[in-house]
Scaffold this active site. Structure first.
Site, PDB file in Angstrom:
ATOM      1  N   HIS A 270      43.676  35.393 -21.392  1.00  0.00           N
ATOM      2  CA  HIS A 270      43.121  36.761 -21.351  1.00  0.00           C
ATOM      3  C   HIS A 270      44.273  37.754 -21.335  1.00  0.00           C
ATOM      4  O   HIS A 270      45.329  37.483 -20.768  1.00  0.00           O
ATOM      5  CB  HIS A 270      42.254  36.956 -20.095  1.00  0.00           C
ATOM      6  CG  HIS A 270      41.357  38.145 -20.206  1.00  0.00           C
ATOM      7  ND1 HIS A 270      41.786  39.417 -19.926  1.00  0.00           N
ATOM      8  CD2 HIS A 270      40.086  38.259 -20.648  1.00  0.00           C
ATOM      9  CE1 HIS A 270      40.795  40.255 -20.147  1.00  0.00           C
ATOM     10  NE2 HIS A 270      39.755  39.587 -20.581  1.00  0.00           N
ATOM     11  N   ASP A 328      34.213  33.532 -22.118  1.00  0.00           N
ATOM     12  CA  ASP A 328      33.641  33.057 -23.386  1.00  0.00           C
ATOM     13  C   ASP A 328      33.541  31.546 -23.456  1.00  0.00           C
ATOM     14  O   ASP A 328      32.738  31.001 -24.198  1.00  0.00           O
ATOM     15  CB  ASP A 328      34.485  33.575 -24.559  1.00  0.00           C
ATOM     16  CG  ASP A 328      34.474  35.079 -24.590  1.00  0.00           C
ATOM     17  OD1 ASP A 328      35.506  35.679 -24.305  1.00  0.00           O
ATOM     18  OD2 ASP A 328      33.388  35.643 -24.819  1.00  0.00           O
TER      19      ASP A 328
HETATM   20  C1  SDX Z   1      37.619  38.748 -24.411  1.00  0.00           C
HETATM   21  O1  SDX Z   1      40.019  42.800 -23.112  1.00  0.00           O
HETATM   22  C2  SDX Z   1      38.970  42.264 -22.594  1.00  0.00           C
HETATM   23  O2  SDX Z   1      38.577  42.597 -21.475  1.00  0.00           O
HETATM   24  C3  SDX Z   1      38.296  41.274 -23.460  1.00  0.00           C
HETATM   25  C4  SDX Z   1      37.107  40.583 -22.843  1.00  0.00           C
HETATM   26  C5  SDX Z   1      35.988  41.556 -22.559  1.00  0.00           C
HETATM   27  O3  SDX Z   1      35.159  41.244 -21.696  1.00  0.00           O
HETATM   28  O4  SDX Z   1      35.906  42.570 -23.288  1.00  0.00           O
HETATM   29  O5  SDX Z   1      37.461  39.939 -21.653  1.00  0.00           O
HETATM   30  C6  SDX Z   1      36.529  39.538 -23.795  1.00  0.00           C
HETATM   31  O6  SDX Z   1      38.076  39.121 -25.459  1.00  0.00           O
HETATM   32  C7  SDX Z   1      38.138  37.513 -23.691  1.00  0.00           C
HETATM   33  C8  SDX Z   1      39.275  36.804 -24.498  1.00  0.00           C
HETATM   34  C9  SDX Z   1      38.578  35.999 -25.575  1.00  0.00           C
HETATM   35  N1  SDX Z   1      39.582  35.447 -26.530  1.00  0.00           N
HETATM   36  C10 SDX Z   1      39.828  34.155 -26.594  1.00  0.00           C
HETATM   37  O7  SDX Z   1      39.376  33.289 -25.838  1.00  0.00           O
HETATM   38  C11 SDX Z   1      40.705  33.764 -27.773  1.00  0.00           C
HETATM   39  C12 SDX Z   1      41.801  32.783 -27.269  1.00  0.00           C
HETATM   40  N2  SDX Z   1      42.661  33.525 -26.375  1.00  0.00           N
HETATM   41  C13 SDX Z   1      43.863  34.090 -26.972  1.00  0.00           C
HETATM   42  O8  SDX Z   1      43.738  34.547 -28.277  1.00  0.00           O
HETATM   43  C14 SDX Z   1      44.630  34.936 -26.001  1.00  0.00           C
HETATM   44  O9  SDX Z   1      44.575  34.355 -24.768  1.00  0.00           O
HETATM   45  C15 SDX Z   1      44.291  36.395 -25.846  1.00  0.00           C
HETATM   46  C16 SDX Z   1      44.264  37.116 -27.163  1.00  0.00           C
HETATM   47  C17 SDX Z   1      42.968  36.550 -25.175  1.00  0.00           C
HETATM   48  C18 SDX Z   1      45.387  36.960 -25.033  1.00  0.00           C
HETATM   49  O10 SDX Z   1      46.564  36.766 -25.784  1.00  0.00           O
HETATM   50  P1  SDX Z   1      47.954  37.172 -25.154  1.00  0.00           P
HETATM   51  O11 SDX Z   1      47.907  38.595 -24.679  1.00  0.00           O
HETATM   52  O12 SDX Z   1      49.057  36.773 -26.088  1.00  0.00           O
HETATM   53  O13 SDX Z   1      48.002  36.262 -23.894  1.00  0.00           O
HETATM   54  P2  SDX Z   1      49.235  36.142 -23.011  1.00  0.00           P
HETATM   55  O14 SDX Z   1      50.262  37.201 -23.302  1.00  0.00           O
HETATM   56  O15 SDX Z   1      48.724  36.054 -21.621  1.00  0.00           O
HETATM   57  O16 SDX Z   1      49.841  34.737 -23.498  1.00  0.00           O
HETATM   58  C19 SDX Z   1      50.792  34.175 -22.708  1.00  0.00           C
HETATM   59  C20 SDX Z   1      51.268  32.972 -23.497  1.00  0.00           C
HETATM   60  C21 SDX Z   1      51.704  33.334 -24.906  1.00  0.00           C
HETATM   61  O17 SDX Z   1      52.757  32.441 -25.160  1.00  0.00           O
HETATM   62  P3  SDX Z   1      54.258  33.022 -25.076  1.00  0.00           P
HETATM   63  O18 SDX Z   1      54.357  34.062 -26.163  1.00  0.00           O
HETATM   64  O19 SDX Z   1      54.385  33.635 -23.679  1.00  0.00           O
HETATM   65  O20 SDX Z   1      55.112  31.818 -25.322  1.00  0.00           O
HETATM   66  O21 SDX Z   1      50.237  31.998 -23.657  1.00  0.00           O
HETATM   67  C22 SDX Z   1      49.978  31.782 -25.041  1.00  0.00           C
HETATM   68  C23 SDX Z   1      50.569  32.955 -25.791  1.00  0.00           C
HETATM   69  O22 SDX Z   1      51.022  32.522 -27.062  1.00  0.00           O
HETATM   70  N3  SDX Z   1      48.538  31.735 -25.182  1.00  0.00           N
HETATM   71  C24 SDX Z   1      47.836  30.664 -25.541  1.00  0.00           C
HETATM   72  C25 SDX Z   1      46.488  31.047 -25.483  1.00  0.00           C
HETATM   73  N4  SDX Z   1      46.405  32.330 -25.095  1.00  0.00           N
HETATM   74  C26 SDX Z   1      47.691  32.754 -24.916  1.00  0.00           C
HETATM   75  N5  SDX Z   1      48.205  29.415 -25.920  1.00  0.00           N
HETATM   76  C27 SDX Z   1      47.213  28.555 -26.220  1.00  0.00           C
HETATM   77  N6  SDX Z   1      45.891  28.861 -26.183  1.00  0.00           N
HETATM   78  C28 SDX Z   1      45.501  30.087 -25.797  1.00  0.00           C
HETATM   79  N7  SDX Z   1      44.202  30.393 -25.771  1.00  0.00           N
END
Ligand code: SDX
Length: 393
Positions: A270, A328
């Protein structure tokens, strides 16, 4: 009268707006709606009462709640002409494509609630959108599966009405199971609002120009559709289907951990929560209740989901990066178990979030200092240069 957050006079922030509706502490895993913790609301309240709270800022008295629910109920049907709008779509259209189109077109059906300068029209538009979204979403579902539309009934509660409009057919009545209705209402409540997420910010920006509420909400629906946002529940179930069997989970966990692989575990992580999403905690309880009722033994997708959750939570990579199952992950499991196709997951998210979009729209429109949104940029393009005729290029 509740105590309210205050900031030192000299406090400056990069925040995009001020809002009194929802508060999130991502590190602590806290989510408050008008000060009330989401766990208490999901456990003790119900969706239409939470709608009243988000819209008007206080929990209603019994009389206020009864009046509000009656006003919503009296607006659940859509204009009969709207049925013809659906027939312009191909049967294989994604229900979100239909919802973007139909909600955007509501301004052509409900002329008397488009003038945002009129408080009465703003109120009617809010009630109409909350009331009609389940009907519009259910009609989109029925249209894409070739079944006739089912009209809403005034003797059913909000969640039961939606389930019946989706699953009843003229040949056979649909008895709403109270456990499923409760789980459905909880899904609506847990998705109601979430501060300045991408789709809510879209609604704020679109309506800051004075665009009518229906067009602004349609913009929010379009943004929510993306797989990184509201489309994650559909993407999550499709990922579970692709994994297929429990023995393939380690292969996908390795892919998610591989920096060179763009694959991410859908339903995990998230932008704000670096702790367990408090909504996911409650949603997980509902998922367990629904799976106990409907059984998971013979559903490989649900078996993969339970085992994936266990292995990911036990893997230090995810805990170190603070990647936990989000709302989700579990909502997709519940909707799958209820019999919804994955294409209906995001439309259900959209109908739930309508009250959040509308509450924040109302808060912004009623703010006398509101100006049209105009984000600035850091320019990184070419410096000024002269035009060169094509013969000389
Ligand atoms: C919603 O904004 C909201 O409030 C949204 C929401 C709402 O109610 O409106 O909560 C609804 O959108 C929930 C999120 C739903 N999306 C997903 O489940 C899709 C999968 N999740 C990812 O795409 C991701 O977690 C995000 C987009 C949600 C967040 O991405 P970020 O901002 O890059 O996450 P982060 O900075 O915390 O990541 C930290 C690390 C990163 O690696 P590094 O660059 O630090 O090496 O973790 C990795 C990311 O690459 N990472 C993941 C991951 N999510 C982040 N690796 C594997 N699987 C994942 N799902």
């Amino acid at each position: 009268q509740a105590d309210v957050f205050t900031y030192d006079p000299g406090f400056t922030s990069t925040a995009s707006c001020e809002s009194a509706i929802t508060y999130i502490d991502g590190d602590a895993g806290v989510l408050l709606h008008r000060g009330y913790p989401i766990g208490q609301l999901a456990g003790k309240s119900h969706y239409l009462e939470v709608c009243y709270l988000l819209l008007y800022g206080a929990l209603p008295t019994a009389t206020e709640l009864e009046d509000f629910e009656k006003r919503v109920t009296m607006h659940t049907m859509v204009h009969e002409q709207m049925h013809k709008f659906y027939s312009g779509f191909r049967r294989d259209a994604h229900p979100m494509a239909i919802m973007v189109g139909v909600v955007g077109a509501m301004s052509a059906f409900y002329h008397d609630s488009t003038d945002i300068s009129d408080p009465w029209q703003r109120e009617v538009a809010s009630i109409r959108l909350i009331a009609k979204m389940p009907t519009i979403a259910a009609m989109a579902f029925k249209y894409t599966i070739g079944q006739p539309f089912v009209y809403p009934r005034n003797d059913l509660d909000y969640a039961s009405n939606f389930l019946r409009m989706c699953f009843a057919v003229p040949a056979e009545e649909y008895e709403v199971n109270p456990i499923l209705a409760r789980a459905m209402d909880r899904i609506f409540t847990l998705h109601a609002d979430h501060e300045q997420n991408a789709s809510t910010s879209t609604v704020r920006l679109a309506s800051s120009s004075g665009a009518n509420p229906f067009a602004s909400i349609a913009a929010g629906i379009a943004c929510l559709w993306g797989p990184a946002h509201g489309g994650a529940n559909q993407a999550c179930l499709e990922m579970l289907r692709e994994i297929g069997t429990v023995d393939r989970i380690p292969e996908y966990i390795a892919k998610a951990k591989d920096k060179n692989d763009p694959f991410r575990l859908m339903g995990f992580g998230h932008r704000v929560y670096k702790n367990f999403d408090p909504r996911a905690t409650v949603m997980k309880e509902s998922a367990d209740e629904v799976l106990d009722l409907l059984g998971v033994e013979d559903n490989p997708v649900l078996q993969v989901a339970k085992e994936l959750e266990k292995q990911a939570l036990a893997d230090p990579y995810f805990s170190e990066k603070k990647l936990f199952p989000n709302v989700d992950f579990y909502s997709g499991i519940i909707l799958e178990a209820m019999g919804f196709p994955t294409s209906m997951f995001t439309p259900i998210f959209a109908l739930s979030r309508t009250v959040g979009w509308i509450s924040q729209w109302k808060e912004m429109i009623e703010d006398p200092s509101m100006k049209i949104g105009r984000p600035r940029q850091l320019y990184t393009g070419a410096t000024e240069r002269d035009y060169v005729d094509v013969e000389k290029r």
